[in-house]
Design an enzyme around this catalytic site. Structure first.
Site, PDB file in Angstrom:
ATOM      1  N   HIS A 199       0.867  -1.181   0.000  1.00 25.38           N
ATOM      2  CA  HIS A 199       0.000   0.000   0.000  1.00 25.38           C
ATOM      3  C   HIS A 199       0.904   1.231   0.000  1.00 25.38           C
ATOM      4  O   HIS A 199       2.133   1.104  -0.085  1.00 25.38           O
ATOM      5  CB  HIS A 199      -0.948  -0.022   1.205  1.00 25.38           C
ATOM      6  CG  HIS A 199      -0.250  -0.288   2.510  1.00 25.38           C
ATOM      7  ND1 HIS A 199       0.540   0.648   3.135  1.00 25.38           N
ATOM      8  CD2 HIS A 199      -0.204  -1.399   3.286  1.00 25.38           C
ATOM      9  CE1 HIS A 199       1.024   0.137   4.256  1.00 25.38           C
ATOM     10  NE2 HIS A 199       0.604  -1.118   4.366  1.00 25.38           N
TER      11      HIS A 199
ATOM     12  N   HIS B 108       4.139   1.404   1.893  1.00 25.19           N
ATOM     13  CA  HIS B 108       5.325   0.772   1.291  1.00 25.19           C
ATOM     14  C   HIS B 108       5.868   1.607   0.122  1.00 25.19           C
ATOM     15  O   HIS B 108       7.078   1.790   0.001  1.00 25.19           O
ATOM     16  CB  HIS B 108       4.976  -0.617   0.738  1.00 25.19           C
ATOM     17  CG  HIS B 108       4.494  -1.587   1.765  1.00 25.19           C
ATOM     18  ND1 HIS B 108       3.180  -1.961   1.866  1.00 25.19           N
ATOM     19  CD2 HIS B 108       5.160  -2.272   2.724  1.00 25.19           C
ATOM     20  CE1 HIS B 108       3.041  -2.848   2.850  1.00 25.19           C
ATOM     21  NE2 HIS B 108       4.220  -3.051   3.385  1.00 25.19           N
TER      22      HIS B 108
ATOM     23  N   GLN C 208       7.928 -15.173  12.103  1.00 20.22           N
ATOM     24  CA  GLN C 208       7.484 -14.058  12.943  1.00 20.22           C
ATOM     25  C   GLN C 208       5.998 -14.132  13.276  1.00 20.22           C
ATOM     26  O   GLN C 208       5.459 -13.233  13.911  1.00 20.22           O
ATOM     27  CB  GLN C 208       7.847 -12.710  12.309  1.00 20.22           C
ATOM     28  CG  GLN C 208       7.082 -12.338  11.049  1.00 20.22           C
ATOM     29  CD  GLN C 208       7.644 -11.082  10.416  1.00 20.22           C
ATOM     30  OE1 GLN C 208       8.706 -11.083   9.791  1.00 20.22           O
ATOM     31  NE2 GLN C 208       6.936  -9.966  10.563  1.00 20.22           N
TER      32      GLN C 208
ATOM     33  N   LYS D  44       5.408   2.949  11.587  1.00 22.51           N
ATOM     34  CA  LYS D  44       4.150   2.443  12.154  1.00 22.51           C
ATOM     35  C   LYS D  44       4.429   1.305  13.138  1.00 22.51           C
ATOM     36  O   LYS D  44       3.822   1.237  14.188  1.00 22.51           O
ATOM     37  CB  LYS D  44       3.220   1.961  11.052  1.00 22.51           C
ATOM     38  CG  LYS D  44       1.937   1.494  11.667  1.00 22.51           C
ATOM     39  CD  LYS D  44       0.931   1.079  10.667  1.00 22.51           C
ATOM     40  CE  LYS D  44      -0.011   0.138  11.324  1.00 22.51           C
ATOM     41  NZ  LYS D  44       0.445  -1.249  11.247  1.00 22.51           N
TER      42      LYS D  44
HETATM   43  O1  PAF Z   1       7.227  -5.059   8.596  1.00 19.76           O
HETATM   44  C1  PAF Z   1       7.264  -6.063   7.855  1.00 19.76           C
HETATM   45  O2  PAF Z   1       6.640  -6.089   6.790  1.00 19.76           O
HETATM   46  C2  PAF Z   1       8.055  -7.281   8.294  1.00 19.76           C
HETATM   47  O3  PAF Z   1       8.031  -7.424   9.676  1.00 19.76           O
HETATM   48  C3  PAF Z   1       9.506  -7.292   7.752  1.00 19.76           C
HETATM   49  C4  PAF Z   1      10.307  -6.121   8.316  1.00 19.76           C
HETATM   50  C5  PAF Z   1       9.498  -7.221   6.242  1.00 19.76           C
HETATM   51  C6  PAF Z   1      10.199  -8.578   8.193  1.00 19.76           C
HETATM   52  O4  PAF Z   1       9.540  -9.696   7.732  1.00 19.76           O
END
Ligand code: PAF
Length: 295
Positions: free
Chosen positions: A32, A35, A59, A147
């Protein structure tokens, strides 16, 4: 724009570009304007912009949204192309975590409070994948949105502690006109939830205003933040805190001093969607100044 899927192709393409400076934007896709703003910053400051799209399984907790995380590879590639990305890295899970992978990067202290309390293992997953991506790309600069403020602080500390020569650059949050922070997870919100989600920005604005009006008790400011959020019965508040912007040490119980630096940081669950937001308390926050409602 070239799309590559292996580290070997990635390194070869960067070498062949003979760029003096490389700016890297790691993402999990479903891009979006939060980015694309990072791409625009990277393009202004570097000869070559490299982006990655990788939904990092390590994650996500066992009950989180890894399987259903929104994905749109074609749309994402078009957005990258339109915003000056010349190399897009889209590795598989096996490319990033080959069989026998046994190394995890953990960042102490900064990861115990705030989201760390609610997402055990999350920041180890983030720090590990970002450390690996930094080593794969080898860029001079890397760009992250403010954010996810805790993530940004953790990545900065990780790069510093591991002597990774990539400069970590934080870019102010991009908001909708009504103040809602842009997030790939906003697609999960129903219309009613979308309206309630505005309380995050409203609470941050109210807390900034109270500080501007002279309130210096960190506890009083945290309580105000929480009260603004919990007035909606559908909000399940996880935390509402003021923290030191670098160490993320919680400031509750202290009196804020002039020029000290303080960040209000919040997380809540709204239906099935977890939302986070934050703002600088002690100085102008560019992310609010650019929205229609200001403050
Ligand atoms: O913020 C994100 O989109 C993710 O946490 C990242 C930094 C790309 C790591 O996977």
């Amino acid at each position: 724009m070239r799309i590559v899927t292996t580290t070997e192709e990635l390194r070869e393409a960067i070498r062949d570009s003979s760029a003096n400076t490389v700016g890297f934007v790691p993402t999990m896709g479903y891009l979006h304007s939060g980015h694309t703003t990072l791409f625009d910053h990277a393009r202004k400051q570097n000869d070559l912009v490299v982006a990655s799209i990788f939904v990092n399984p390590t994650q996500f907790g066992p009950n989180e949204d890894f399987e259903v995380y929104p994905r749109d590879p074609e749309g994402d590639a078009a957005k990258c192309r339109a915003h000056g990305v010349r190399l897009l890295f889209m590795p598989s899970v096996a490319e990033v975590y080959p069989d026998g992978h046994a190394t995890t990067v953990t960042v102490d202290h900064l990861t115990t409070e705030l989201c760390g309390r609610f997402r055990p293992g999350h920041f180890a997953g983030v720090a590990t994948v970002v450390a690996k991506l930094f080593c794969m790309v080898g860029s001079q600069r890397a760009y992250f949105g403010e954010k996810d403020f805790q993530q940004l602080a953790v990545i900065r500390r990780m790069a510093r502690d591991l002597n990774i020569p990539t400069r970590v650059i934080g870019i102010p949050t991009i908001r909708e006109d009504d103040g809602l922070a842009r997030s790939s997870r906003n697609v999960y919100l129903s219309d009613e939830e979308r309206a309630v989600a505005l309380s995050l920005a409203t609470a941050l604005r109210a807390t900034r205003a109270a500080h501007r009006a002279g309130e210096r008790s960190a506890s009083a400011l945290c309580d105000l933040l929480a009260a603004e959020l919990t007035r909606h019965p559908t909000v399940a508040l996880q935390y509402a805190e003021l923290a030191d912007p670098e160490s993320l040490k919680l400031l509750r119980g202290t009196t804020l001093e002039a020029g000290q630096g303080a960040r209000a940081i919040i997380a809540l669950q709204l239906g099935r969607t977890r939302l986070i937001d934050n703002a600088a308390i002690d100085h102008d926050d560019p992310s609010f100044l650019t929205t229609r409602l200001g403050a």
